[in-house]
Design an enzyme around this catalytic site. Structure first.
Site, short mmCIF file in Angstrom:
data_model
loop_
_atom_site.label_atom_id
_atom_site.label_comp_id
_atom_site.label_asym_id
_atom_site.label_seq_id
_atom_site.Cartn_x
_atom_site.Cartn_y
_atom_site.Cartn_z
N HIS A 66 0.83 -1.21 0.00
CA HIS A 66 0.00 0.00 0.00
C HIS A 66 0.86 1.26 0.00
O HIS A 66 0.40 2.33 -0.36
CB HIS A 66 -0.96 0.01 1.20
N LYS A 95 3.12 -1.30 12.25
CA LYS A 95 4.01 -0.41 13.00
C LYS A 95 4.29 0.87 12.21
O LYS A 95 4.18 1.98 12.74
CB LYS A 95 5.33 -1.15 13.29
N LYS A 107 9.96 -8.22 5.90
CA LYS A 107 10.90 -8.84 6.83
C LYS A 107 11.70 -9.89 6.09
O LYS A 107 11.21 -10.48 5.10
CB LYS A 107 10.16 -9.50 8.00
N SER A 363 15.41 4.71 10.84
CA SER A 363 15.76 4.15 9.53
C SER A 363 15.13 4.97 8.41
O SER A 363 15.72 5.17 7.35
CB SER A 363 15.30 2.69 9.44
#
Length: 472
Positions: A66, A95, A107, A363
């Site tokens: 998205h 998150k 991940k 990050s």
């Protein structure tokens, strides 16, 4: 990693999602799309280790498209499996949405024990993994941006960057293909302490909410609060550091070998140095030994920070937890059973899915730095300092008084990179905390803060899908 005998880690994430989805009004089709992992890359590749060839098992999961790019860490662990990577990728989506970082969740993982390999062997494995990701377009500054996770760090990220750059000559934004890099390779200052600092900012904001503290029977603010920290790794160390500096008392610190307690408070740096010298936190001068690390979890305290392992608070020990606030600094330190028990007890659980988002937030700042090709603070630092000096000089001339030298130095200071990163992290965590609490207050039927956080994430991701026009 199995969360329960009855359901997997990914199943537990789906259960939490479904629990929260009941409090939204989105079309079931959109909710099913949000839950699904969009792309799963399972791979096996050979690497020569010594005289033998080993077949390495590895994964990269892109949970949501998205937003682009996808974002998520890479872990090296024997516990890595597809279910775990899928669950962690899903949590990254939620998150990032909660803390308003414009990434889809991802991940990665390599099923190895990094302690059993030399640095040269780890480099070969990391570079081969990166080349596999490149082949399938699973890495790139606009596609998928990995980061460090359990078992990896800045060294591995530098290897990934170098491999990517070698296979993409002339790509001007190549440094943005991975974050968590050494500063010399395009990394950002402030990344090391980011997660622990974010934990402190999130809990501090909760403690500043008068109505929440009143309901818990606590005073407002973190000052004077008693804190127990489980884990003295990077996250636990910095969490303890910022709570102590914020005026709280860290009365206990736990590690795998046991725990230590001091009602007057512990200094995390002194404990860290003691462990470095003696190989254990036990027998720390002025501290009382607790034989089991689990003993620390059950101490009478205001705030408990589990910052190490998954599932340390479960259906068995949850009834004995005395903390009024639990801040999930680790990933998944509470089982669903523990959640239910603590909710009934009135314990406030501040969920991991946003509380430990300091790492991905910084990050994001690193990624922006790589795309802009300029260090934070470089353009405005000297201008700000010169302007502040001029203002102070005018004030001293007009009043005939002199500003205290220490205060003068503080006021004149122009923000450099680490100041701006810390400021951005604080803004992110404060805003996210308030948004979650607003969602919770708007619907009193929502049972806990974790569910409110999921509702917040679902609303943001679903809005993105709806505005993309994918679902007419």
């Amino acid at each position: 990693m199995i969360v329960s005998a009855d359901y997997s880690f990914f199943d537990s994430v789906i259960r939490s999602f479904d629990k929260a989805a009941r409090f939204t009004s989105w079309d079931p089709g959109i909710l099913e799309q949000i839950k699904a992992c969009n792309s799963i890359y399972s791979m096996k590749f050979p690497v020569r280790i010594g005289e033998n060839i080993e077949v390495i098992e590895a994964y990269r999961v892109q949970h949501s498209h998205h937003k682009s790019p996808c974002k998520g860490g890479i872990r090296f662990s024997m516990e890595v499996n597809q279910d775990e990577v899928m669950a962690l990728a899903a949590l990254m989506t939620y998150k990032c949405a909660i803390v308003n970082v414009p990434f889809g969740g991802a991940k990665g993982g390599i099923k190895i024990d990094p302690k059993k390999y030399t640095a040269f062997e780890l480099e070969k494995i990391t570079r081969r993994y990166t080349s596999e990701l490149i082949k399938k377009n699973f890495i790139g500054p606009g596609t998928d941006v990995p980061a460090p996770d359990y078992g990896t760090g800045a060294r591995e990220m530098a290897w990934i960057l170098d491999t990517y750059v070698a296979m993409h000559p002339g790509e001007v934004d190549a440094a943005g293909c991975v974050t968590g890099k050494p500063v010399s390779q395009g990394g950002v200052r402030g990344r090391t302490e980011a997660t622990g600092m974010g934990v402190f900012f999130g809990i501090r904001e909760v403690c500043n909410m008068v109505d929440v503290m009143s309901k818990l029977g606590l005073t407002t603010g973190v000052e004077g609060k008693t804190v127990v920290v489980q884990g003295l790794g990077n996250v636990g160390y910095h969490s303890a550091k910022y709570f102590r500096e914020g005026g709280a008392k860290v009365i206990a610190i736990a590690e795998w070998e046991g725990a230590i307690y001091n009602a007057d408070g512990l200094n995390e740096e002194e404990v860290f140095q003691h462990r470095k010298t003696n190989g254990t936190i036990l027998n720390f001068p002025g501290g009382t030994n607790l034989p089991l690390t689990s003993d620390a979890l059950e101490l009478d305290c205001d705030i408990l920070i589990p910052a190490a392992l998954e599932n340390v608070i479960n259906g068995q020990n949850a009834p004995r937890i005395k903390a009024k606030i639990i801040g999930e600094a680790a990933n998944g330190p509470l089982t669903p059973e523990a959640d239910e028990i603590l909710s009934l007890k009135g314990t406030l659980v501040v969920p991991d899915m946003y509380l430990n988002a300091g790492g991905v937030t910084v990050s994001y700042f690193e990624w922006l730095k790589n795309l802009s090709h300029v260090r934070y603070g470089r353009l405005e630092k000297r201008f700000t300092e010169n302007m502040n000096k001029h203002i102070i000089g005018q004030m001293e001339d007009l009043t005939g008084k002199t500003v205290d030298p220490k205060e003068k130095t503080f006021i004149e200071h122009g923000a450099d990179e680490i100041d701006l990163v810390h400021s951005g992290l604080e803004e992110t965590m404060v805003t996210a905390t308030r948004e979650i609490m607003d969602v919770w207050k708007a619907n009193p039927e929502i049972p806990d803060m974790r569910t409110a956080a999921y509702v917040c994430a679902i609303n943001k991701v679903a809005t993105s899908y709806a505005e993309l026009g994918i679902f007419p």
